[in-house]
Design a protein around this motif. Structure first.
Motif, PDB file in Angstrom:
ATOM      1  N   VAL A  50      56.752  27.616  58.990  1.00 35.77           N
ATOM      2  CA  VAL A  50      56.216  27.290  60.318  1.00 35.77           C
ATOM      3  C   VAL A  50      54.990  26.388  60.217  1.00 35.77           C
ATOM      4  O   VAL A  50      54.778  25.530  61.063  1.00 35.77           O
ATOM      5  CB  VAL A  50      55.955  28.564  61.148  1.00 35.77           C
ATOM      6  CG1 VAL A  50      54.711  29.313  60.709  1.00 35.77           C
ATOM      7  CG2 VAL A  50      55.886  28.232  62.627  1.00 35.77           C
ATOM      8  N   CYS A  82      63.271  30.053  56.167  1.00 32.72           N
ATOM      9  CA  CYS A  82      63.139  28.780  56.861  1.00 32.72           C
ATOM     10  C   CYS A  82      62.928  27.599  55.919  1.00 32.72           C
ATOM     11  O   CYS A  82      63.349  26.491  56.229  1.00 32.72           O
ATOM     12  CB  CYS A  82      62.029  28.885  57.898  1.00 32.72           C
ATOM     13  SG  CYS A  82      62.411  30.155  59.128  1.00 32.72           S
ATOM     14  N   VAL A 166      60.752  25.628  64.269  1.00 32.41           N
ATOM     15  CA  VAL A 166      61.634  26.784  64.456  1.00 32.41           C
ATOM     16  C   VAL A 166      63.022  26.455  65.038  1.00 32.41           C
ATOM     17  O   VAL A 166      64.039  26.899  64.507  1.00 32.41           O
ATOM     18  CB  VAL A 166      60.927  27.909  65.261  1.00 32.41           C
ATOM     19  CG1 VAL A 166      61.900  28.999  65.679  1.00 32.41           C
ATOM     20  CG2 VAL A 166      59.823  28.522  64.402  1.00 32.41           C
ATOM     21  N   GLN A 201      62.276  35.086  68.568  1.00 27.92           N
ATOM     22  CA  GLN A 201      61.354  33.950  68.537  1.00 27.92           C
ATOM     23  C   GLN A 201      60.839  33.664  69.938  1.00 27.92           C
ATOM     24  O   GLN A 201      59.778  33.127  70.113  1.00 27.92           O
ATOM     25  CB  GLN A 201      62.068  32.696  68.001  1.00 27.92           C
ATOM     26  CG  GLN A 201      61.810  32.458  66.541  1.00 27.92           C
ATOM     27  CD  GLN A 201      62.943  32.978  65.691  1.00 27.92           C
ATOM     28  OE1 GLN A 201      64.061  33.152  66.177  1.00 27.92           O
ATOM     29  NE2 GLN A 201      62.670  33.230  64.442  1.00 27.92           N
TER      30      GLN A 201
END
Ligand code: 5AD
Ligand code: SF4
Length: 434
Positions: A50, A82, A166, A201
């Protein structure tokens, strides 16, 4: 001899939830948990991207894990989360010893992928971001033996804020059926959970057929034996009047909301594509406080977004002074490759970002401390989680999510108790049993 696995998790609670799922699959495939990566046959790093700092941390950790393969060439090494999604196959160039790259939306296929990895011969990069999220695939016993449990109720994000990675790494929004969620929640309560946090999220944009988020909360509130409900993270633009009402109507819903505002200047909010103004955000806070005067407010904020002027930043400070959040998570903006903000001109220098962040954090420190001190002399309900970091005291959280420590008596672990606050510091409160 039994094979062992080791999973290390970075980043958010969604990653914790995913890691828990991966552990279960590994255990069902005959692996046992190892306490050190050195003792494992399968090592997985679940990563966060992130912010730039999180990604760098993941890559440097991965570098050290790769070194383990020199001592144990049969070790299988995987990277998930991620960073795996974002970097994909490129990770094999940087870390040739890596065996598997697994994106967040591929976790549902992990047992099949694991078998292929074990058979060896090929390195696998599974990074399709359009697959069904793992939380949709049956029911699992997450976070076993804990009074605090978590349920992922939706995954992904459709907002595309201009700075955020994201939506690219976690895919589009998808919500789970309320039946599955409620079933899972009841099961967790049977196993001893007293508090459940609903995760997503963009948790308040949850929608499944005709069920919207406030309705799901109402149904959660009906679960017998459950004492506390929380949810995170919410987006201001999806915070409906109906959801605000839930804070007055649902006795199990904790008096706390985490509502990221990111910036206090309308010009910056627009460039961020946040979909609300400073005034709209203040109105929401006002409505929340009218509905539930005790509500604790926490938020995320960024400094140094491209083009942020001193005046823009002053407006962020002004909003913080006005609202007086109980706590803030503050970050320096960092470019995330592939996002519109990364391509914006007028980047703010690192020195400038550090200077602004320091000022902001100084301001918030005073506010948090004052708010904590206001609690001295008050009685609060605490859900006792275990022993404090130093091990001398018990620790738990208030309904407003503040940490309270008190003299230990292990009989209280996992119980809801009443505590009188005696002292307050910036990080925690100290109390006595009443
Ligand atoms: N740079 C810095 N902070 C970011 N966040 C998200 N993207 C970035 C970025 N590119 C922060 C936001 C978000 C939190 C999880 O991380 O404040 O709410
Ligand atoms: Fe990190 Fe966001 Fe991914 Fe969570 S969803 S692991 S916070 S990038």
């Amino acid at each position: 001899m039994a094979r062992h696995y080791y999973i290390e998790t970075m980043g958010c609670q969604m990653n914790e939830y995913d890691s828990d799922h991966l552990s279960r699959i590994l255990e069902n495939s005959g692996y046992m948990p190892a306490s050190e990566p050195e003792e494992a046959d399968f090592v997985l790093l679940n990563t966060c991207s992130v912010r730039e700092k999180a990604e760098q941390k993941a890559l440097s950790r991965l570098g050290r894990l790769v070194a383990l393969k020199k001592k144990n060439p049969r070790l299988l090494l995987a990277v998930a989360g991620c960073v795996a999604q974002q970097r994909g196959m490129d990770l094999f160039d940087r870390f040739p010893a890596l065996d598997l790259v697994l994106g967040p939306r591929e976790i549902g296929r992990f047992s099949e992928i694991l078998r292929k990895t074990e058979n060896g011969g090929t390195r696998i990069a599974a990074v399709n971001v359009h697959r069904t999220p793992v939380s949709f695939m049956g029911r699992f016993e997450y976070f076993r033996n804990s009074v605090k449990a978590y349920i992922t109720i939706m995954e992904g994000c459709n907002n595309f804020c201009s700075y955020c990675i994201v939506p690219y790494v976690r895919g589009r929004e998808a919500s789970r059926s309320p039946q599955k969620i409620l079933e899972e929640a009841r099961e967790l309560v049977v196993q001893g959970a007293k508090e459940i946090t609903l995760l997503g999220q963009n948790v308040n944009s949850y929608v499944y057929e005709k069920t919207r988020f406030p309705r799901l909360l109402q149904r959660m509130n009906e679960i017998k034996g459950l004492h506390r409900i929380r949810f995170t993270t919410s987006h201001p633009k999806d915070l409906s009047a109906e959801l605000i009402q839930c804070f007055a109507q649902l006795d199990k819903l904790c008096s706390h909301i985490h509502l990221p505002f990111q910036a206090g200047s309308n010009r910056v909010l627009k460039a961020m594509k946040r979909g609300y103004t400073r005034e709209k955000y203040m109105d929401l806070i006002h409505a929340l406080r009218q509905t539930q005067p005790e509500i604790a407010l926490t938020s995320d904020v960024m400094v140094g977004f491209p083009g942020e002027t001193e005046d823009d930043f002053e407006q962020t400070l002004d909003l913080i002074r006005n609202i007086e959040f109980d706590n803030l998570f503050s970050f320096k903006y960092s470019d995330r490759e592939g996002t519109p903000a990364a391509r914006m001109q007028e980047k703010i220098s690192e020195d400038q970002k550090i200077e602004r962040l320091t000022r902001l954090q100084g301001l918030q420190r005073g506010i948090t401390l004052r708010k904590n001190k206001d609690l001295v002399g008050k009685n609060v309900e605490v859900l006792v989680e275990g022993t404090s970091k130093k091990g001398q005291q018990l620790t738990g959280r208030t309904e407003t999510n503040k940490v309270v420590n008190f003299i230990r008596d292990n009989a209280y672990i996992n119980k809801l108790i009443n505590v009188k606050i005696k002292r307050a510091s910036f990080n925690s409160l100290f109390g006595e049993l009443t």
